[in-house]
Each structure stands twice: as structure tokens, then as C-alpha cells.
Design a protein around this motif. Structure first.
Motif, short mmCIF file in Angstrom:
data_model
loop_
_atom_site.label_atom_id
_atom_site.label_comp_id
_atom_site.label_asym_id
_atom_site.label_seq_id
_atom_site.Cartn_x
_atom_site.Cartn_y
_atom_site.Cartn_z
N GLU A 45 0.83 -1.21 0.00
CA GLU A 45 0.00 0.00 0.00
C GLU A 45 0.87 1.26 0.00
O GLU A 45 0.58 2.22 -0.71
N ILE A 46 1.94 1.25 0.78
CA ILE A 46 2.86 2.39 0.83
C ILE A 46 3.54 2.57 -0.52
O ILE A 46 3.66 3.70 -1.03
N ALA A 47 3.95 1.47 -1.14
CA ALA A 47 4.58 1.55 -2.45
C ALA A 47 3.63 2.14 -3.48
O ALA A 47 4.04 2.97 -4.32
N GLU A 48 2.36 1.77 -3.42
CA GLU A 48 1.37 2.33 -4.33
C GLU A 48 1.18 3.82 -4.09
O GLU A 48 1.09 4.61 -5.04
N GLU A 49 1.14 4.23 -2.82
CA GLU A 49 1.02 5.65 -2.51
C GLU A 49 2.23 6.43 -3.02
O GLU A 49 2.08 7.55 -3.52
N LEU A 50 3.42 5.85 -2.90
CA LEU A 50 4.63 6.49 -3.43
C LEU A 50 4.55 6.64 -4.94
O LEU A 50 4.90 7.69 -5.50
N ARG A 51 4.08 5.60 -5.62
CA ARG A 51 3.96 5.64 -7.07
C ARG A 51 2.99 6.74 -7.50
O ARG A 51 3.27 7.52 -8.40
N ILE A 52 1.85 6.83 -6.82
CA ILE A 52 0.86 7.84 -7.13
C ILE A 52 1.41 9.25 -6.87
O ILE A 52 1.22 10.16 -7.67
N ALA A 53 2.10 9.42 -5.75
CA ALA A 53 2.69 10.73 -5.44
C ALA A 53 3.76 11.11 -6.45
O ALA A 53 3.84 12.28 -6.86
N ALA A 54 4.57 10.15 -6.88
CA ALA A 54 5.60 10.42 -7.89
C ALA A 54 4.96 10.83 -9.21
O ALA A 54 5.43 11.76 -9.87
#
Length: 70
Positions: A45-54
Motif C-alpha cells: 500500500e505504501i509503495a502504491e502511494e509512493l507511485r501515485i505521489a511520484a
């Protein structure tokens, strides 16, 4: 401190698995050592949030021109 506030604090970040099957984010800065452990699902979930923020940051820096890089 908000997400948009600049900071002069420098930190090192290490990411990896632990021997207990957790994913650890290890942050070290100015005498602070902060291990943060997450189960694999939380890490996804954190990785997905990072991808979206990037993706959002890239869109802002590109002036909304998707797919173009400088």
C-alpha cells in the motif's frame, strides 16, 4: 511540519526485509534512528502511494504535459 514545508534536515533511508518477514524502512538523521516495520500488505500500500505521489509530482513539474521528460 506540513508536507510542503521545506526542511534543512538531511536523512538516510534504507529499505529491506527483516528476518521476521516484515518490510523495514530505516531512517537515520542527526542522531535519530527510526526503524519502521510494516507487514508486506502494508508495504504494498505504501509503495502504491509512493507511485501515485511520484506521478502527481511529475505531472506538476512537467506542467501537466504527460509523458514528456526533460
Amino acid at each position: 511540519m506540513s508536507i510542503n514545508k521545506q526542511s534543512d534536515i538531511a536523512a538516510n533511508l534504507q529499505i529491506g526485509p527483516t528476518d521476521l518477514g516484515m518490510v523495514r524502512l530505516y531512517i537515520e538523521a542527526e542522531g535519530l534512528q527510526l526503524p519502521l516495520d510494516f507487514d508486506p500488505e502494508e508495504a504494498d500500500e505504501i509503495a502504491e502511494e509512493l507511485r501515485i505521489a511520484a506521478e502527481a509530482a511529475r505531472a506538476m513539474s512537467d506542467g501537466g504535459k504527460k509523458g514528456k521528460r526533460r
